[in-house]
Design a protein around this motif. Structure first.
Motif, PDB file in Angstrom:
ATOM      1  N   ASP A  29      13.418  -7.306  14.563  1.00  0.00           N
ATOM      2  CA  ASP A  29      14.067  -7.796  13.353  1.00  0.00           C
ATOM      3  C   ASP A  29      13.215  -7.358  12.166  1.00  0.00           C
ATOM      4  O   ASP A  29      12.146  -7.925  11.929  1.00  0.00           O
ATOM      5  N   PRO A  30      13.633  -6.334  11.427  1.00  0.00           N
ATOM      6  CA  PRO A  30      12.804  -5.812  10.328  1.00  0.00           C
ATOM      7  C   PRO A  30      12.416  -6.858   9.292  1.00  0.00           C
ATOM      8  O   PRO A  30      11.280  -6.865   8.815  1.00  0.00           O
ATOM      9  N   LYS A  31      13.347  -7.746   8.948  1.00  0.00           N
ATOM     10  CA  LYS A  31      13.042  -8.767   7.940  1.00  0.00           C
ATOM     11  C   LYS A  31      11.983  -9.724   8.464  1.00  0.00           C
ATOM     12  O   LYS A  31      11.051 -10.105   7.751  1.00  0.00           O
ATOM     13  N   GLN A  32      12.112 -10.107   9.718  1.00  0.00           N
ATOM     14  CA  GLN A  32      11.137 -11.001  10.333  1.00  0.00           C
ATOM     15  C   GLN A  32       9.768 -10.323  10.406  1.00  0.00           C
ATOM     16  O   GLN A  32       8.740 -10.957  10.122  1.00  0.00           O
ATOM     17  N   ALA A  33       9.764  -9.040  10.777  1.00  0.00           N
ATOM     18  CA  ALA A  33       8.504  -8.308  10.883  1.00  0.00           C
ATOM     19  C   ALA A  33       7.770  -8.304   9.545  1.00  0.00           C
ATOM     20  O   ALA A  33       6.547  -8.497   9.491  1.00  0.00           O
ATOM     21  N   GLU A  34       8.518  -8.114   8.466  1.00  0.00           N
ATOM     22  CA  GLU A  34       7.901  -8.078   7.139  1.00  0.00           C
ATOM     23  C   GLU A  34       7.475  -9.462   6.672  1.00  0.00           C
ATOM     24  O   GLU A  34       6.335  -9.651   6.232  1.00  0.00           O
ATOM     25  N   GLN A  35       8.356 -10.433   6.777  1.00  0.00           N
ATOM     26  CA  GLN A  35       8.093 -11.751   6.205  1.00  0.00           C
ATOM     27  C   GLN A  35       7.091 -12.570   7.011  1.00  0.00           C
ATOM     28  O   GLN A  35       6.324 -13.356   6.441  1.00  0.00           O
ATOM     29  N   GLU A  36       7.071 -12.414   8.326  1.00  0.00           N
ATOM     30  CA  GLU A  36       6.211 -13.253   9.158  1.00  0.00           C
ATOM     31  C   GLU A  36       4.924 -12.567   9.612  1.00  0.00           C
ATOM     32  O   GLU A  36       3.969 -13.243   9.998  1.00  0.00           O
ATOM     33  N   PHE A  37       4.906 -11.238   9.579  1.00  0.00           N
ATOM     34  CA  PHE A  37       3.745 -10.557  10.122  1.00  0.00           C
ATOM     35  C   PHE A  37       3.109  -9.529   9.184  1.00  0.00           C
ATOM     36  O   PHE A  37       1.887  -9.455   9.100  1.00  0.00           O
ATOM     37  N   PHE A  38       3.923  -8.738   8.493  1.00  0.00           N
ATOM     38  CA  PHE A  38       3.359  -7.700   7.636  1.00  0.00           C
ATOM     39  C   PHE A  38       2.501  -8.311   6.531  1.00  0.00           C
ATOM     40  O   PHE A  38       1.302  -8.018   6.415  1.00  0.00           O
ATOM     41  N   TRP A  39       3.110  -9.173   5.710  1.00  0.00           N
ATOM     42  CA  TRP A  39       2.354  -9.776   4.614  1.00  0.00           C
ATOM     43  C   TRP A  39       1.423 -10.892   5.082  1.00  0.00           C
ATOM     44  O   TRP A  39       0.232 -10.888   4.732  1.00  0.00           O
ATOM     45  N   PRO A  40       1.877 -11.858   5.892  1.00  0.00           N
ATOM     46  CA  PRO A  40       1.013 -12.988   6.238  1.00  0.00           C
ATOM     47  C   PRO A  40      -0.130 -12.664   7.193  1.00  0.00           C
ATOM     48  O   PRO A  40      -1.109 -13.401   7.241  1.00  0.00           O
ATOM     49  N   VAL A  41      -0.025 -11.601   7.986  1.00  0.00           N
ATOM     50  CA  VAL A  41      -1.064 -11.321   8.974  1.00  0.00           C
ATOM     51  C   VAL A  41      -1.781  -9.997   8.688  1.00  0.00           C
ATOM     52  O   VAL A  41      -2.999  -9.974   8.497  1.00  0.00           O
ATOM     53  N   VAL A  42      -1.035  -8.896   8.659  1.00  0.00           N
ATOM     54  CA  VAL A  42      -1.672  -7.590   8.451  1.00  0.00           C
ATOM     55  C   VAL A  42      -2.409  -7.563   7.115  1.00  0.00           C
ATOM     56  O   VAL A  42      -3.506  -7.011   7.001  1.00  0.00           O
ATOM     57  N   TYR A  43      -1.807  -8.186   6.086  1.00  0.00           N
ATOM     58  CA  TYR A  43      -2.424  -8.219   4.760  1.00  0.00           C
ATOM     59  C   TYR A  43      -2.692  -9.654   4.315  1.00  0.00           C
ATOM     60  O   TYR A  43      -2.512  -9.999   3.149  1.00  0.00           O
ATOM     61  N   ALA A  44      -3.152 -10.450   5.255  1.00  0.00           N
ATOM     62  CA  ALA A  44      -3.437 -11.860   4.967  1.00  0.00           C
ATOM     63  C   ALA A  44      -4.476 -12.025   3.865  1.00  0.00           C
ATOM     64  O   ALA A  44      -4.427 -12.984   3.086  1.00  0.00           O
ATOM     65  N   ASN A  45      -5.396 -11.100   3.783  1.00  0.00           N
ATOM     66  CA  ASN A  45      -6.465 -11.181   2.778  1.00  0.00           C
ATOM     67  C   ASN A  45      -6.235 -10.226   1.613  1.00  0.00           C
ATOM     68  O   ASN A  45      -7.175  -9.880   0.888  1.00  0.00           O
TER      69      ASN A  45
END
Length: 218
Positions: A29-45
């Motif tokens: 799910d591209p939207k889920q990948a971006e909203q739940e993982f791309f910004w909050p985890v990969v770029y958490a800092n």
């Protein structure tokens, strides 16, 4: 805290999100990948944008997740027009769109110029379109050339999508190999590879072993 929430979210993903795919099998799910993982985890800092090296602390309206191998290019490779048609063509289609190895932060205004163009080398006489924000990003009607420090990341993302999903290399393969050499893998790219592996379970092999580019057949 943001990382803890995202890890919990990964454990709670619904079964349909783990349907069998190509390069990665967890995110479909591209939207889920971006909203739940791309910004909050990969770029958490926080981090910096790929094309212009502009710093950010968190997701915001000025920045967007930019697919190096674009959705339009994926559709063209699969020879389909709509998401439904593409999903019928390949059961890996949604996994391709959701793959975090193919996504990088970009300024939204730069992404508008990038998304319908191919990467290429342009003449030195072509001016940067975004000189007003001190961004080296030259463009013509259908071709864009980013700053040198982004070229290796771009090449390795494209090689990854080619290797994992069998997508054609869009553009000049030899040029991407030169970009790969011009901008070698750095510590930030290795760290990003580690984080993404923790989310979707696979790595970009061209980051781990840069010499793999020599195995690509022209």
């Amino acid at each position: 805290m943001r990382q803890s929430y995202a890890v919990l979210a990964l454990c709670l993903l619904s079964p349909w999100a783990f349907a069998s795919g190509g390069g990665q099998e967890r995110l479909s799910d591209p939207k889920q990948a971006e909203q739940e993982f791309f910004w909050p985890v990969v770029y958490a800092n926080g981090g910096s944008s790929l094309y212009c090296d502009k710093a950010f602390n968190e997701e915001g309206g000025l920045f967007t997740a930019s697919a190096v191998y674009t959705k339009k290019q994926i559709k063209s490779a699969l020879r389909c027009l709509t998401d439904k048609q593409c999903a019928l063509k390949s059961g890996r289609y949604q996994h391709m769109l959701s793959d975090l190895h193919n996504l990088y932060p970009a300024l939204s205004r730069v992404e508008l110029s990038r998304r319908n163009a191919n990467f290429g080398d342009l003449a030195d006489s072509v001016p940067s379109k975004f000189a007003d924000i001190d961004c080296e990003f030259r463009t013509t009607f259908q071709v864009v050339e980013p700053r040198d420090a982004a070229k290796g990341n771009i090449a390795r993302a494209i090689f990854y999508m080619h290797r994992e999903y069998g997508l054609p290399i869009i553009g000049q393969e030899q040029m991407y190999k030169e970009w790969h050499q011009l901008d070698p893998v750095d510590d930030a790219e290795r760290a990003r590879n580690d984080v993404i592996e923790g989310i979707q379970g696979n790595r970009n092999a061209f980051i781990d072993n840069p010499a793999l580019v020599n195995e690509l057949v022209p």
